[in-house]
Scaffold this motif. Structure first.
Motif, PDB file in Angstrom:
ATOM      1  N   PHE A  43       0.812  -1.213   0.000  1.00 47.61           N
ATOM      2  CA  PHE A  43       0.000   0.000   0.000  1.00 47.61           C
ATOM      3  C   PHE A  43       0.851   1.271   0.000  1.00 47.61           C
ATOM      4  CE2 PHE A  43      -3.576  -2.618   1.898  1.00 47.61           C
ATOM      5  CZ  PHE A  43      -4.353  -2.546   0.750  1.00 47.61           C
ATOM      6  N   GLN A  44       1.941   1.269   0.769  1.00 44.44           N
ATOM      7  CA  GLN A  44       2.782   2.457   0.818  1.00 44.44           C
ATOM      8  C   GLN A  44       3.416   2.731  -0.543  1.00 44.44           C
ATOM      9  OE1 GLN A  44       2.921   4.645   3.320  1.00 44.44           O
ATOM     10  NE2 GLN A  44       4.071   5.892   1.866  1.00 44.44           N
ATOM     11  N   LEU A  45       3.843   1.679  -1.215  1.00 41.36           N
ATOM     12  CA  LEU A  45       4.394   1.837  -2.559  1.00 41.36           C
ATOM     13  C   LEU A  45       3.322   2.340  -3.512  1.00 41.36           C
ATOM     14  CD1 LEU A  45       6.631   1.488  -4.666  1.00 41.36           C
ATOM     15  CD2 LEU A  45       5.913  -0.900  -4.897  1.00 41.36           C
ATOM     16  N   LEU A  46       2.127   1.789  -3.411  1.00 40.87           N
ATOM     17  CA  LEU A  46       1.006   2.237  -4.240  1.00 40.87           C
ATOM     18  C   LEU A  46       0.785   3.727  -4.061  1.00 40.87           C
ATOM     19  CD1 LEU A  46      -1.621   1.909  -5.920  1.00 40.87           C
ATOM     20  CD2 LEU A  46      -2.760   1.221  -3.797  1.00 40.87           C
ATOM     21  N   ARG A  47       0.734   4.177  -2.823  1.00 38.22           N
ATOM     22  CA  ARG A  47       0.491   5.600  -2.541  1.00 38.22           C
ATOM     23  C   ARG A  47       1.616   6.460  -3.114  1.00 38.22           C
ATOM     24  NH1 ARG A  47      -0.879   7.507   3.478  1.00 38.22           N
ATOM     25  NH2 ARG A  47      -3.024   7.639   2.746  1.00 38.22           N
ATOM     26  N   GLN A  48       2.858   6.008  -2.990  1.00 41.51           N
ATOM     27  CA  GLN A  48       3.989   6.798  -3.480  1.00 41.51           C
ATOM     28  C   GLN A  48       3.983   6.890  -5.003  1.00 41.51           C
ATOM     29  OE1 GLN A  48       7.651   5.783  -1.568  1.00 41.51           O
ATOM     30  NE2 GLN A  48       8.885   7.217  -2.769  1.00 41.51           N
ATOM     31  N   ILE A  49       3.707   5.779  -5.667  1.00 39.44           N
ATOM     32  CA  ILE A  49       3.698   5.796  -7.130  1.00 39.44           C
ATOM     33  C   ILE A  49       2.576   6.678  -7.662  1.00 39.44           C
ATOM     34  CG2 ILE A  49       3.272   4.392  -9.195  1.00 39.44           C
ATOM     35  CD1 ILE A  49       4.770   2.121  -7.804  1.00 39.44           C
ATOM     36  N   THR A  50       1.374   6.530  -7.098  1.00 43.01           N
ATOM     37  CA  THR A  50       0.247   7.325  -7.595  1.00 43.01           C
ATOM     38  C   THR A  50       0.429   8.804  -7.295  1.00 43.01           C
ATOM     39  OG1 THR A  50      -1.004   6.844  -5.564  1.00 43.01           O
ATOM     40  CG2 THR A  50      -1.404   5.430  -7.480  1.00 43.01           C
ATOM     41  N   SER A  51       1.253   9.113  -6.295  1.00 39.01           N
ATOM     42  CA  SER A  51       1.506  10.509  -5.939  1.00 39.01           C
ATOM     43  C   SER A  51       2.618  11.124  -6.778  1.00 39.01           C
ATOM     44  CB  SER A  51       1.866  10.603  -4.453  1.00 39.01           C
ATOM     45  OG  SER A  51       2.263  11.914  -4.111  1.00 39.01           O
ATOM     46  N   GLU A  52       3.683  10.358  -7.010  1.00 39.46           N
ATOM     47  CA  GLU A  52       4.875  10.914  -7.658  1.00 39.46           C
ATOM     48  C   GLU A  52       4.963  10.590  -9.152  1.00 39.46           C
ATOM     49  OE1 GLU A  52       8.362   9.774  -5.504  1.00 39.46           O
ATOM     50  OE2 GLU A  52       7.512  10.325  -3.561  1.00 39.46           O
ATOM     51  N   TYR A  53       4.291   9.552  -9.595  1.00 35.06           N
ATOM     52  CA  TYR A  53       4.373   9.144 -10.997  1.00 35.06           C
ATOM     53  C   TYR A  53       2.960   9.042 -11.563  1.00 35.06           C
ATOM     54  CZ  TYR A  53       9.104   7.950  -9.504  1.00 35.06           C
ATOM     55  OH  TYR A  53      10.384   8.010  -8.983  1.00 35.06           O
TER      56      TYR A  53
ATOM     57  N   GLN B 102      -9.046   0.052   0.761  1.00 34.15           N
ATOM     58  CA  GLN B 102      -7.794   0.779   0.949  1.00 34.15           C
ATOM     59  C   GLN B 102      -7.056   0.943  -0.374  1.00 34.15           C
ATOM     60  OE1 GLN B 102      -5.330  -0.676   4.141  1.00 34.15           O
ATOM     61  NE2 GLN B 102      -3.839   0.968   3.924  1.00 34.15           N
ATOM     62  N   ALA B 103      -7.083  -0.081  -1.197  1.00 33.66           N
ATOM     63  CA  ALA B 103      -6.429   0.017  -2.507  1.00 33.66           C
ATOM     64  C   ALA B 103      -7.044   1.144  -3.340  1.00 33.66           C
ATOM     65  CB  ALA B 103      -6.540  -1.314  -3.243  1.00 33.66           C
ATOM     66  N   LYS B 104      -8.370   1.219  -3.343  1.00 34.06           N
ATOM     67  CA  LYS B 104      -9.054   2.276  -4.092  1.00 34.06           C
ATOM     68  C   LYS B 104      -8.719   3.647  -3.527  1.00 34.06           C
ATOM     69  CE  LYS B 104     -13.151   1.884  -5.690  1.00 34.06           C
ATOM     70  NZ  LYS B 104     -14.627   1.717  -5.830  1.00 34.06           N
ATOM     71  N   ASP B 105      -8.697   3.757  -2.193  1.00 35.86           N
ATOM     72  CA  ASP B 105      -8.384   5.030  -1.559  1.00 35.86           C
ATOM     73  C   ASP B 105      -6.978   5.509  -1.911  1.00 35.86           C
ATOM     74  OD1 ASP B 105     -10.841   5.256  -0.378  1.00 35.86           O
ATOM     75  OD2 ASP B 105     -10.199   4.596   1.610  1.00 35.86           O
ATOM     76  N   TYR B 106      -6.061   4.571  -2.101  1.00 37.18           N
ATOM     77  CA  TYR B 106      -4.675   4.919  -2.390  1.00 37.18           C
ATOM     78  C   TYR B 106      -4.405   5.082  -3.883  1.00 37.18           C
ATOM     79  CZ  TYR B 106      -3.090   4.175   2.443  1.00 37.18           C
ATOM     80  OH  TYR B 106      -2.885   4.273   3.807  1.00 37.18           O
ATOM     81  N   GLY B 107      -5.439   4.917  -4.702  1.00 37.65           N
ATOM     82  CA  GLY B 107      -5.284   5.217  -6.118  1.00 37.65           C
ATOM     83  C   GLY B 107      -5.133   4.053  -7.072  1.00 37.65           C
ATOM     84  N   ALA B 108      -5.340   2.833  -6.598  1.00 41.67           N
ATOM     85  CA  ALA B 108      -5.245   1.681  -7.500  1.00 41.67           C
ATOM     86  C   ALA B 108      -6.338   1.730  -8.554  1.00 41.67           C
ATOM     87  CB  ALA B 108      -5.346   0.378  -6.707  1.00 41.67           C
ATOM     88  N   LYS B 109      -5.999   1.366  -9.773  1.00 39.04           N
ATOM     89  CA  LYS B 109      -6.977   1.322 -10.863  1.00 39.04           C
ATOM     90  C   LYS B 109      -7.545  -0.073 -11.076  1.00 39.04           C
ATOM     91  CE  LYS B 109      -6.521   5.653 -11.851  1.00 39.04           C
ATOM     92  NZ  LYS B 109      -7.629   6.581 -11.500  1.00 39.04           N
ATOM     93  N   GLY B 110      -6.922  -1.048 -10.446  1.00 41.68           N
ATOM     94  CA  GLY B 110      -7.407  -2.410 -10.573  1.00 41.68           C
ATOM     95  C   GLY B 110      -7.115  -3.200  -9.314  1.00 41.68           C
ATOM     96  N   TYR B 111      -7.955  -4.191  -9.034  1.00 41.14           N
ATOM     97  CA  TYR B 111      -7.734  -5.070  -7.882  1.00 41.14           C
ATOM     98  C   TYR B 111      -8.138  -6.476  -8.318  1.00 41.14           C
ATOM     99  CZ  TYR B 111      -7.412  -6.581  -3.016  1.00 41.14           C
ATOM    100  OH  TYR B 111      -7.024  -7.204  -1.851  1.00 41.14           O
TER     101      TYR B 111
END
Length: 206
Positions: free
Chosen positions: A69-79, A98-107
């Motif tokens: 999740f932390q990596l997900l949040r960092q990627i969606t924020s910085e890239y 949580q995945a959706k909240d952090y910006g994941a486009k797929g689960y």
């Protein structure tokens, strides 16, 4: 880069097997696979031209000594141009939320077929969002229920549904145990349950 993706999973056989299947059966190229977040971030940081970024990164939620999740949040924020798909053995509502909240486009869960993963990647590549069919109905019901919650209450609920205890929630969110207890009490009142068992039962029926 068009039709290029990375895979992050701490199980060698999983990441190698998925890479091989995608390259042999789809148009996707998988130039890099990683066992942890730091390797992936170092690779992205080494790329000076955004055109060299992968279109998609597949991230396992549970890595060896960290959460995806932390990596997900960092990627969606910085890239911003990179889309992320969460790939996990967990298919419970708390993880999906949580995945959706952090910006994941797929689960997609690891019990899904390779063909479903290919379908997920194609939809995400074309700007859509993807959730396994077996999770869609439960998530619609879940979202109707949590519409009454504040953002902070929703975050606490996500951790509760992941089976986290108060101490783990406190450590993860950097808040006091007393604050966690207050949120949990409020959630029980709003959701008309008396304890964690009733809470889990309420959402297991979603």
């Amino acid at each position: 880069m068009t039709n290029e993706l990375y895979i992050i999973d701490d199980h060698t056989m999983v990441r190698s097997g998925l890479k091989n299947w995608l390259e042999q059966n789809t148009a996707w190229k998988v130039p890099f696979v990683f066992s942890g977040s730091q390797e992936c971030l170092q690779m992205l940081q080494s790329l000076s031209n955004p055109k060299d970024f992968p279109e998609i990164i597949i991230i396992d939620i549970q890595l060896m000594k960290e959460t995806g999740f932390q990596l997900l949040r960092q990627i969606t924020s910085e890239y911003k141009t990179i889309k992320c798909v969460m790939y996990s053995m967990y298919d419970t509502s708390g993880y999906v939320l949580q995945a959706k909240d952090y910006g994941a486009k797929g689960y997609i869960s690891k019990v899904a077929s390779e063909e479903e993963m290919a379908k997920c990647l194609e939809i995400v590549k074309n700007g859509g969002e993807y959730l396994e069919d077996k999770l869609k109905v439960s998530m619609i019901k879940m979202e109707n229920i949590i519409s009454m919650l504040t953002k902070s209450e929703k975050t606490i609920l996500e951790y509760l549904l992941q089976g986290k205890n108060n101490e783990q929630i406190s450590e993860s969110l950097f808040i006091s145990m007393r604050t966690v207890e207050n949120y949990v009490s409020r959630l029980y009142d709003k959701l008309n349950v008396k304890n964690r068992t009733q809470l889990m039962e309420k959402f297991s029926s979603c």
